[in-house]
Design a protein around this motif. Structure first.
Motif, short mmCIF file in Angstrom:
data_model
loop_
_atom_site.label_atom_id
_atom_site.label_comp_id
_atom_site.label_asym_id
_atom_site.label_seq_id
_atom_site.Cartn_x
_atom_site.Cartn_y
_atom_site.Cartn_z
N SER A 187 40.61 -10.90 82.30
CA SER A 187 41.96 -11.09 82.82
C SER A 187 42.95 -11.31 81.68
O SER A 187 42.68 -12.07 80.75
N ASN A 188 44.10 -10.63 81.76
CA ASN A 188 45.12 -10.77 80.72
C ASN A 188 45.72 -12.18 80.68
O ASN A 188 46.33 -12.57 79.69
N GLU A 189 45.53 -12.91 81.75
CA GLU A 189 46.14 -14.24 81.83
C GLU A 189 45.31 -15.30 81.12
O GLU A 189 45.79 -16.42 80.90
N THR A 192 41.91 -15.15 75.16
CA THR A 192 40.82 -14.27 74.71
C THR A 192 40.71 -14.32 73.20
O THR A 192 41.68 -14.07 72.48
N TYR A 208 45.86 -4.55 72.16
CA TYR A 208 45.05 -4.92 73.32
C TYR A 208 45.31 -6.38 73.67
O TYR A 208 45.85 -7.13 72.86
N PRO A 209 44.94 -6.78 74.88
CA PRO A 209 45.21 -8.15 75.33
C PRO A 209 44.27 -9.18 74.69
O PRO A 209 43.45 -9.81 75.38
N ASP A 211 44.29 -12.55 72.07
CA ASP A 211 45.19 -13.57 71.53
C ASP A 211 44.82 -13.97 70.11
O ASP A 211 45.70 -14.24 69.28
N ASN A 250 53.28 -9.45 70.12
CA ASN A 250 52.83 -10.47 71.08
C ASN A 250 52.90 -11.91 70.57
O ASN A 250 53.42 -12.76 71.29
#
Length: 283
Positions: A187-189, A192, A208-209, A211, A250
């Motif tokens: 999940s992007n939320e 990671t 990519y998602p 962090d 980001n």
């Protein structure tokens, strides 16, 4: 290689040659490689769940056992890591310098097996792990030592109803990294964290998602000359060499370890070996 980089390495190499042949040789070969730094680093992210506030992740990398780093030194390292009481341990590649020539025995497995972390121990391949026909050898060593391999995959870490994701890539030089497979289903939320041996892979990761990326491979250059900097770093560790970086819009937070051991040359100069204890914090 551009002209500026060539001249930097040329003159830096000359200085290193004369410096290490004089009074600094003993220091660079016998002293600094044994002067382990233990870094405490806070990682801030708005995605850090409340249950993971202060969560401790221990990264060690690039031991290169068999070149100049011994099992005795690894045993001492294990004691130091366990004293820090991490919640999670990650190894970001290059356990053995040359798996083809190194005689692996039960002592290596039992030493790695003594590493303790509440939520597990995880590892990824480095280029030296795949090299020298080491792919299957290293998989067996880590499996018997209680480590979980993240080879283009991920693991959900749960704590008191909250969760984060830990993902890992195959080595970018000698393996087949697949970041889409590694992140599939995440999940992007959720926060990671990605383990990737080569730090320059961050230029792919940023799209990519993910962090946080934890990497090694560079050794920080091993030899750094005052006013000049590092002399040489391997392929895919030439842009991001040590410390932390923010990449992309980001942004992706990249942390690059100088690693524990040495390779090619048995020297460290102004570039101490290190392990890092990260603590997750909410920004």
């Amino acid at each position: 290689m551009n002209r500026r980089t060539f001249l930097k390495r040329l003159f830096g190499g000359i200085i290193t040659l004369f410096g290490l042949s004089g009074g600094t040789y003993y220091y660079a070969r016998e002293m600094e490689p044994n002067m382990l730094d233990i870094h405490d680093v806070n990682i801030y992210s708005s995605k850090t769940p409340s249950a993971f506030e202060g969560y401790k992740i221990l990264q060690f990398s690039d031991t290169h056992i068999g070149f100049q780093y011994t099992i005795n030194q690894l045993e001492e390292l294990v004691v130091k890591i366990n004293q820090l009481e991490p919640d999670l341990i990650v190894f970001t590649g290059d356990l053995i310098d040359n798996p083809r020539t190194y005689d692996i025995d039960e002592r290596l497995i039992s030493t790695l097996g003594r590493l303790k972390a509440k939520d597990g121990k995880f590892w990824i391949y480095g280029n030296h792990d795949h090299g020298g026909y080491g792919t299957d050898i290293l998989r067996d060593v880590f499996q018997q030592s209680g480590f979980e391999l993240l080879q283009n995959g991920h693991r959900q870490i749960d704590k008191n109803g909250d969760m984060i994701y830990l993902a890992g890539l195959d080595d970018a030089l000698l393996g087949k990294p697949d970041i889409e497979q590694a992140l599939n289903g995440i999940s992007n939320e959720q926060l990671t964290i990605l383990l990737a041996h080569e730090p320059d892979y961050a230029d792919v990761t940023k799209d990519y998602p993910v962090d946080i990326q934890l990497s090694g491979h560079s050794h920080g250059g091993q030899v750094q000359i005052p006013f000049i900097g590092y002399i040489y770093t391997p392929h895919l560790a030439q842009k991001y060499v040590e410390g932390n970086y923010k990449i992309g819009s980001n942004p992706l937070q990249l942390f690059v370890s100088r690693g524990v051991g040495t390779t090619r040359l048995p020297y460290r100069f102004f570039c101490k070996p290190e392990i890092t204890m990260y603590q997750l914090k909410k920004s």
